[in-house]
Design an enzyme around this catalytic site. Structure first.
Site, PDB file in Angstrom:
ATOM      1  N   ARG A 180       0.829  -1.205   0.000  1.00  0.00           N
ATOM      2  CA  ARG A 180       0.000   0.000   0.000  1.00  0.00           C
ATOM      3  C   ARG A 180       0.866   1.259   0.000  1.00  0.00           C
ATOM      4  NH1 ARG A 180      -5.887   0.418   3.029  1.00  0.00           N
ATOM      5  NH2 ARG A 180      -6.916   0.457   1.023  1.00  0.00           N
ATOM      6  N   CYS A 235     -18.884   1.316   5.788  1.00  0.00           N
ATOM      7  CA  CYS A 235     -19.207   1.877   7.110  1.00  0.00           C
ATOM      8  C   CYS A 235     -20.658   1.804   7.574  1.00  0.00           C
ATOM      9  CB  CYS A 235     -18.731   3.314   7.174  1.00  0.00           C
ATOM     10  SG  CYS A 235     -16.931   3.392   7.128  1.00  0.00           S
ATOM     11  N   THR A 295     -13.552   5.426  12.923  1.00  0.00           N
ATOM     12  CA  THR A 295     -14.850   5.444  13.598  1.00  0.00           C
ATOM     13  C   THR A 295     -14.814   4.395  14.703  1.00  0.00           C
ATOM     14  OG1 THR A 295     -15.873   6.079  11.529  1.00  0.00           O
ATOM     15  CG2 THR A 295     -17.333   5.204  13.243  1.00  0.00           C
ATOM     16  N   LEU A 307     -15.988  12.297   5.325  1.00  0.00           N
ATOM     17  CA  LEU A 307     -15.903  12.272   3.855  1.00  0.00           C
ATOM     18  C   LEU A 307     -16.664  11.071   3.306  1.00  0.00           C
ATOM     19  CD1 LEU A 307     -13.882   9.838   2.680  1.00  0.00           C
ATOM     20  CD2 LEU A 307     -12.131  11.311   3.613  1.00  0.00           C
ATOM     21  N   ALA A 319     -24.442  10.116  12.849  1.00  0.00           N
ATOM     22  CA  ALA A 319     -24.539  10.681  11.493  1.00  0.00           C
ATOM     23  C   ALA A 319     -24.694   9.564  10.467  1.00  0.00           C
ATOM     24  CB  ALA A 319     -23.295  11.522  11.185  1.00  0.00           C
ATOM     25  N   GLU A 342     -16.728   8.453  -0.070  1.00  0.00           N
ATOM     26  CA  GLU A 342     -15.857   8.035  -1.173  1.00  0.00           C
ATOM     27  C   GLU A 342     -16.440   8.522  -2.496  1.00  0.00           C
ATOM     28  OE1 GLU A 342     -14.723   3.900  -0.863  1.00  0.00           O
ATOM     29  OE2 GLU A 342     -14.506   4.126   1.295  1.00  0.00           O
ATOM     30  N   GLN A 352     -23.266  -0.252   7.445  1.00  0.00           N
ATOM     31  CA  GLN A 352     -23.707  -1.449   8.171  1.00  0.00           C
ATOM     32  C   GLN A 352     -22.865  -1.661   9.440  1.00  0.00           C
ATOM     33  OE1 GLN A 352     -25.206  -5.139   6.465  1.00  0.00           O
ATOM     34  NE2 GLN A 352     -23.333  -6.085   7.153  1.00  0.00           N
TER      35      GLN A 352
HETATM   36  N1  LIG Z   1     -13.801   4.649   4.010  1.00  0.00           N
HETATM   37  C1  LIG Z   1     -14.468   5.729   4.351  1.00  0.00           C
HETATM   38  O1  LIG Z   1     -15.056   6.396   3.517  1.00  0.00           O
HETATM   39  C2  LIG Z   1     -14.507   6.182   5.769  1.00  0.00           C
HETATM   40  C3  LIG Z   1     -13.970   5.411   6.786  1.00  0.00           C
HETATM   41  N2  LIG Z   1     -14.013   5.857   8.086  1.00  0.00           N
HETATM   42  C4  LIG Z   1     -13.398   5.076   9.166  1.00  0.00           C
HETATM   43  O2  LIG Z   1     -11.975   5.231   9.063  1.00  0.00           O
HETATM   44  C5  LIG Z   1     -11.307   4.038   9.477  1.00  0.00           C
HETATM   45  C6  LIG Z   1     -10.391   3.555   8.377  1.00  0.00           C
HETATM   46  O3  LIG Z   1     -11.182   3.284   7.245  1.00  0.00           O
HETATM   47  P1  LIG Z   1     -10.520   3.116   5.806  1.00  0.00           P
HETATM   48  O4  LIG Z   1      -9.491   4.164   5.591  1.00  0.00           O
HETATM   49  O5  LIG Z   1     -11.640   3.008   4.859  1.00  0.00           O
HETATM   50  O6  LIG Z   1      -9.805   1.704   5.988  1.00  0.00           O
HETATM   51  P2  LIG Z   1      -8.647   1.065   5.083  1.00  0.00           P
HETATM   52  O7  LIG Z   1      -8.718  -0.390   5.244  1.00  0.00           O
HETATM   53  O8  LIG Z   1      -8.694   1.642   3.712  1.00  0.00           O
HETATM   54  O9  LIG Z   1      -7.293   1.617   5.767  1.00  0.00           O
HETATM   55  C7  LIG Z   1      -6.844   1.227   7.043  1.00  0.00           C
HETATM   56  C8  LIG Z   1      -5.339   1.024   6.963  1.00  0.00           C
HETATM   57  O10 LIG Z   1      -4.825   0.839   8.283  1.00  0.00           O
HETATM   58  C9  LIG Z   1      -3.695  -0.044   8.195  1.00  0.00           C
HETATM   59  N3  LIG Z   1      -3.396  -0.577   9.524  1.00  0.00           N
HETATM   60  C10 LIG Z   1      -4.161  -1.398  10.289  1.00  0.00           C
HETATM   61  N4  LIG Z   1      -3.568  -1.619  11.475  1.00  0.00           N
HETATM   62  C11 LIG Z   1      -2.391  -0.920  11.467  1.00  0.00           C
HETATM   63  C12 LIG Z   1      -1.333  -0.725  12.413  1.00  0.00           C
HETATM   64  N5  LIG Z   1      -1.390  -1.297  13.627  1.00  0.00           N
HETATM   65  N6  LIG Z   1      -0.297   0.053  12.064  1.00  0.00           N
HETATM   66  C13 LIG Z   1      -0.234   0.631  10.849  1.00  0.00           C
HETATM   67  N7  LIG Z   1      -1.205   0.502   9.917  1.00  0.00           N
HETATM   68  C14 LIG Z   1      -2.289  -0.259  10.225  1.00  0.00           C
HETATM   69  C15 LIG Z   1      -4.142  -1.094   7.199  1.00  0.00           C
HETATM   70  O11 LIG Z   1      -3.052  -1.785   6.636  1.00  0.00           O
HETATM   71  C16 LIG Z   1      -4.907  -0.220   6.167  1.00  0.00           C
HETATM   72  O12 LIG Z   1      -4.081   0.176   5.094  1.00  0.00           O
HETATM   73  C17 LIG Z   1     -12.413   3.042   9.853  1.00  0.00           C
HETATM   74  O13 LIG Z   1     -12.641   3.153  11.235  1.00  0.00           O
HETATM   75  C18 LIG Z   1     -13.627   3.577   9.109  1.00  0.00           C
HETATM   76  O14 LIG Z   1     -14.825   3.271   9.773  1.00  0.00           O
HETATM   77  C19 LIG Z   1     -14.560   7.053   8.406  1.00  0.00           C
HETATM   78  C20 LIG Z   1     -15.090   7.868   7.440  1.00  0.00           C
HETATM   79  C21 LIG Z   1     -15.100   7.500   6.040  1.00  0.00           C
HETATM   80  O1  LIG Z   2     -18.203   6.795   7.584  1.00  0.00           O
HETATM   81  C1  LIG Z   2     -18.108   6.603   6.392  1.00  0.00           C
HETATM   82  O2  LIG Z   2     -17.497   5.688   5.863  1.00  0.00           O
HETATM   83  C2  LIG Z   2     -18.785   7.497   5.407  1.00  0.00           C
HETATM   84  O3  LIG Z   2     -20.001   6.791   5.002  1.00  0.00           O
HETATM   85  C3  LIG Z   2     -20.758   7.456   3.992  1.00  0.00           C
HETATM   86  O4  LIG Z   2     -19.965   7.644   2.830  1.00  0.00           O
HETATM   87  P1  LIG Z   2     -19.764   6.479   1.738  1.00  0.00           P
HETATM   88  O5  LIG Z   2     -20.131   5.172   2.331  1.00  0.00           O
HETATM   89  O6  LIG Z   2     -18.396   6.656   1.194  1.00  0.00           O
HETATM   90  O7  LIG Z   2     -20.768   6.832   0.559  1.00  0.00           O
HETATM   91  P2  LIG Z   2     -22.290   7.346   0.515  1.00  0.00           P
HETATM   92  O8  LIG Z   2     -22.382   8.364  -0.542  1.00  0.00           O
HETATM   93  O9  LIG Z   2     -22.811   7.703   1.834  1.00  0.00           O
HETATM   94  O10 LIG Z   2     -23.054   6.058  -0.030  1.00  0.00           O
HETATM   95  C4  LIG Z   2     -23.226   4.916   0.782  1.00  0.00           C
HETATM   96  C5  LIG Z   2     -24.147   3.926   0.083  1.00  0.00           C
HETATM   97  O11 LIG Z   2     -25.487   4.411   0.061  1.00  0.00           O
HETATM   98  C6  LIG Z   2     -25.990   4.396  -1.266  1.00  0.00           C
HETATM   99  N1  LIG Z   2     -26.944   5.516  -1.426  1.00  0.00           N
HETATM  100  C7  LIG Z   2     -26.573   6.773  -1.124  1.00  0.00           C
HETATM  101  C8  LIG Z   2     -27.475   7.810  -1.234  1.00  0.00           C
HETATM  102  C9  LIG Z   2     -28.774   7.569  -1.655  1.00  0.00           C
HETATM  103  O12 LIG Z   2     -29.656   8.473  -1.776  1.00  0.00           O
HETATM  104  N2  LIG Z   2     -29.128   6.285  -1.968  1.00  0.00           N
HETATM  105  C10 LIG Z   2     -28.234   5.247  -1.842  1.00  0.00           C
HETATM  106  O13 LIG Z   2     -28.603   4.086  -2.109  1.00  0.00           O
HETATM  107  C11 LIG Z   2     -24.752   4.518  -2.147  1.00  0.00           C
HETATM  108  O14 LIG Z   2     -25.000   4.064  -3.444  1.00  0.00           O
HETATM  109  C12 LIG Z   2     -23.779   3.669  -1.377  1.00  0.00           C
HETATM  110  O15 LIG Z   2     -23.973   2.313  -1.677  1.00  0.00           O
HETATM  111  C13 LIG Z   2     -21.174   8.846   4.500  1.00  0.00           C
HETATM  112  O16 LIG Z   2     -21.861   9.520   3.453  1.00  0.00           O
HETATM  113  C14 LIG Z   2     -19.957   9.647   4.923  1.00  0.00           C
HETATM  114  O17 LIG Z   2     -20.371  10.898   5.479  1.00  0.00           O
HETATM  115  C15 LIG Z   2     -19.165   8.866   5.976  1.00  0.00           C
HETATM  116  O18 LIG Z   2     -17.987   9.561   6.331  1.00  0.00           O
END
Ligand SMILES: NC(=O)C1=CN([C@@H]2O[C@H](COP(=O)(O)OP(=O)(O)OC[C@H]3O[C@@H](n4cnc5c(N)ncnc54)[C@H](O)[C@@H]3O)[C@@H](O)[C@H]2O)C=CC1
Ligand SMILES: O=C(O)[C@H]1O[C@H](OP(=O)(O)OP(=O)(O)OC[C@H]2O[C@@H](n3ccc(=O)[nH]c3=O)[C@H](O)[C@@H]2O)[C@H](O)[C@@H](O)[C@@H]1O
Length: 480
Positions: free
Chosen positions: A38, A272, A128, A159, A219, A161, A274
């Protein structure tokens, strides 16, 4: 120079740190991860995640004040502020399995920080986490601290994705929770100053630690609940002849309700919603609040219902069996503009169709064959662990093929399922697709992206979520 280190170079750690580096040229930002591939990808021209606008931001800052490294301990030791953005998947075993957050990765990061720190640090929860996690982290950090002082802050990320860069550039709000002690307030102020480089002051909210942690779960639960609400309505629309898009528009025009996040779909996916609701449910149960837990559980149940309802529609429309039939699946990512497939509804839909012995041909512009095969072979919840913890080469599912072209996927198919709302699916040449398919040719639009009337003129039998039913579908047995 202030030094920031972020543990976890994933979908959150990578883009958030890139934005901090872009907006704060005088801060040195190091993003570290245990996954060498990565980090190598972050240092290459092929970034490990697809996110519009991310390449440009990374290119501008990388090796200036933004660094990606596997040397976790060195950067942690040198940093003033440490963000922790590691995986917090759903537990698969033991107490709370299937619901509670697995804090293994968080705990190991905290222990490592405690081991290598030689100066006072601000440790920021970016992942989270369950409400009250900061208390546990504090205990781990201070247990053996040799006089070093740690301040824990909660700074959850909001944010989404596909729009991460825009969301980070102009966030609705930045939330910072901290202890209400003089040291806690000082730490909150230090983090506030980082964001204040580009986020207006009135958008930076400060709260106590538990409010910040819980607000993140709340949220996501509210957002997912809107989708389950409109999806529940979509089933009723199909039963009554109402049109879910018209209902959503009319409902959303009420400024108290608002128009966003009311798109009916095959179900929400993503890493996230679920996971965080299950976590919320577990916390409610642990706090003796079963009614509250059941309320939120229903959001997931409707989401599961929506996915199985879709599969049932497909099967029942096609003479009650898809055995041996070719079904083209257009779109596998959980939403458009991302290659992320974590908890994508496409997994459940494909598994449902495979359960009825369909043969599936999948096209997604951003998802590789290897990823699709892994997703279809993996056990529930395994997907959210770091990549090196996942099965190396799961057995490929034979009835699944992956193509790099929508037309190829649809060639000879009996039906087409649209499962991601990629813009390119609106512009496909559906006459060409129709001509290449078996007849009767079916389209099941799980995202309401195609013009159903135009497709009917071509000759397709069309199902669109929550829309008045095609005569063909009306005559089919009721779907559970
Ligand atoms: N994906 C999203 O859109 C969002 C995710 N979150 C939260 O952010 C957190 C991370 O999510 P993502 O970035 O999507 O996950 P991700 O799986 O993309 O990234 C997590 C990274 O942490 C690394 N890692 C794990 N344990 C480690 C350690 N001990 N030392 C160093 N690296 C380590 C992994 O190798 C991985 O690359 C989760 O709690 C998620 O719920 C919050 C908002 C948006
Ligand atoms: O904690 C997180 O991971 C993030 O989860 C979501 O972001 P994300 O999952 O990246 O994308 P969303 O745009 O929220 O979509 C989530 C799912 O809901 C679906 N969706 C969204 C909106 C809608 O009106 N209908 C619907 O079916 C999307 O297609 C997707 O499968 C939240 O929008 C972010 O604010 C939060 O930070």
């Amino acid at each position: 120079m202030v030094k920031i280190c972020c543990i976890g170079a994933g979908y959150v750690g990578g883009p958030t740190m890139a934005m901090i580096a872009l907006k704060c040229p005088k801060i040195e930002v190091a993003v570290v991860d245990i996954s060498a591939p990565r980090i190598a990808a972050w240092n290459s021209d092929q970034l490990p995640i697809f996110e519009p606008g991310l390449d440009e931001v990374v290119k501008e800052c990388r090796d200036r004040n933004l660094f990606f490294s596997t040397n976790v301990e060195k950067h942690v030791a040198e940093a003033d502020i440490i963000f922790v953005s590691v995986n917090t998947p759903t537990k698969t075993r033991g107490l709370g399995a299937g619901k509670a957050a697995d804090l293994t990765y968080w705990e190991s990061a905290a222990r490592m920080i405690a081991d290598v720190a030689k100066s006072d640090k601000i440790v920021v929860e970016k992942s989270t986490v369950p409400v009250k996690t900061a208390e546990a982290i504090e205990k781990i950090l201070t247990h053996n601290s040799n006089g070093i002082k740690f301040q824990i802050l909660s700074n959850p990320e909001f944010l989404a994705e596909g729009t991460a860069i825009d969301d980070l550039r102009a966030p609705d709000r930045v939330l910072i929770g901290g202890r209400e002690t003089p040291e806690g307030k000082k730490a909150v102020q230090a983090l506030k100053e980082v964001y204040a480089h580009w986020v207006p002051e009135d958008r930076i909210i400060t709260t106590n630690l538990w409010s910040a942690e819980l607000s993140k779960l709340a949220a996501n639960a509210f957002l997912a609940q809107r989708i389950s609400s409109i999806n529940a309505m979509s089933a009723l629309c199909e039963a009554t002849g109402a049109n879910v898009s018209e209902v959503a528009y009319a409902v959303g025009k009420d400024s108290r309700i608002g128009s966003k996040f009311l798109n009916a779909s095959v179900g929400f996916g993503g890493s996230c919603f679920q996971k965080d609701i299950l976590n919320l449910v577990y916390i409610c149960e642990c706090n003796g609040l079963p009614e509250v837990a059941n309320y939120w559980k229903q959001v997931i149940k409707i989401n599961d219902y929506q996915k199985s309802r879709f599969v049932n529609r497909v099967v029942s429309s096609m003479f009650n069996t898809v055995s041996g039939k070719k079904i083209a699946v257009l779109g596998f990512a959980f939403k458009k503009d991302t290659g992320d497939t974590r908890e994508t509804p496409a997994i459940d839909v494909c598994k449902g169709l495979l359960g009825d012995k369909a043969s599936i041909s999948i096209y997604d512009p951003q998802v590789t064959e290897d990823q699709i095969q892994r997703d279809l072979a993996m056990n529930k919840f395994d997907w959210d662990h770091p990549i090196h913890m996942q099965p190396v080469s799961p057995t490929a599912v034979k009835q699944v093929s992956v193509t790099w072209d929508a037309y190829e996927a649809a060639k000879g198919a009996h039906g087409v399922c649209i499962l991601t709302e990629w813009d390119e699916f609106k512009k496909l040449d559906y006459e060409r697709i129709y001509d290449s398919m078996q007849k009767p040719a079916f389209i099941f639009d799980g995202r309401n992206v195609v013009d159903a009337e135009k497709l009917r003129e071509i000759g397709f039998i069309v199902y669109s979520i929550g829309k008045p039913l095609d005569q063909w579908l009306k005559d089919m047995p009721a779907v559970c």
